[in-house]
Design an enzyme around this catalytic site. Structure first.
Site, PDB file in Angstrom:
ATOM      1  N   CYS A  18      40.431  49.668  37.361  1.00  0.00           N
ATOM      2  CA  CYS A  18      40.196  50.227  38.795  1.00  0.00           C
ATOM      3  C   CYS A  18      39.403  49.508  39.799  1.00  0.00           C
ATOM      4  CB  CYS A  18      39.951  51.658  38.878  1.00  0.00           C
ATOM      5  SG  CYS A  18      40.957  52.972  37.693  1.00  0.00           S
ATOM      6  N   ASP A  19      38.877  48.610  39.580  1.00  0.00           N
ATOM      7  CA  ASP A  19      37.968  47.692  40.524  1.00  0.00           C
ATOM      8  C   ASP A  19      37.767  46.348  39.951  1.00  0.00           C
ATOM      9  OD1 ASP A  19      36.961  47.756  43.037  1.00  0.00           O
ATOM     10  OD2 ASP A  19      34.874  48.533  42.209  1.00  0.00           O
ATOM     11  N   ILE A  20      38.951  45.738  39.609  1.00  0.00           N
ATOM     12  CA  ILE A  20      38.785  44.241  39.429  1.00  0.00           C
ATOM     13  C   ILE A  20      38.791  43.509  40.836  1.00  0.00           C
ATOM     14  CG2 ILE A  20      39.987  42.243  38.379  1.00  0.00           C
ATOM     15  CD1 ILE A  20      39.272  44.098  36.356  1.00  0.00           C
TER      16      ILE A  20
END
Length: 166
Positions: free
Chosen positions: A3-5
């Site tokens: 969810c936060d690459i």
């Protein structure tokens, strides 16, 4: 689903092997679960379009973020940079425009030596990853095969064509 690459969450170890960090926003899927509905997560500029449309989120959301990071690495600039002219400020749109017009040289400074064939391959991979329609994005396994050069990379469609049709 991470969810936060984003670049800040990709570290390298002593062997220069990439490691993903910061799983604070990660969403675990059950073994038989392929998608989930959840509140929007992630960092502006790296969030897949389905988050904004309140569609089910799958691992393809991380593929999208990876594609944005790949474009940033290739072009050596941030995804959103308002110091550029308006038509160049959003990297994913500008990179596709340059690809479509066969003007990839515009993505680099004039004095840079670039293998244009390899550049085109990398841009095509990134464009496949940032497709607005999640089902069009490749799996990360296929991305790896494309990066290795073991599978052909077809010409990608405009990543926003799905977004404008819905």
């Amino acid at each position: 689903i991470h969810c936060d690459i984003k670049p800040q969450n990709i570290l390298t170890d002593e062997h220069r092997c990439a490691k993903i960090s910061d799983f604070g926003l990660a969403k675990l899927l059950k073994h038989d679960q392929t998608k989930t509905f959840t509140a929007i997560r992630g960092t502006k500029g790296y969030v897949a379009p389905e988050w904004h449309k309140k569609l089910p989120v799958t691992v393809k959301a991380d593929v999208y973020s990876y594609g944005i990071v790949l474009l940033e690495i290739i072009c050596r600039r941030k995804n959103i940079d308002w110091s550029f002219p308006e038509d160049q400020a959003i990297l994913e749109e500008y990179a596709y425009d340059c690809f479509e017009a066969q003007e990839l040289h515009k993505l680099f400074a004039d004095d840079e030596l670039v293998n244009m064939r390899q550049l085109e391959r990398m841009i095509k991979i990134a464009i496949w990853c940032i497709q607005g329609e999640p089902s069009l994005r490749p799996s990360m396994k296929k991305v790896l095969l494309m990066l290795e050069g073991t599978v052909d990379i077809p010409i990608p469609p405009n990543p926003t064509s799905f977004l404008s049709s819905t």
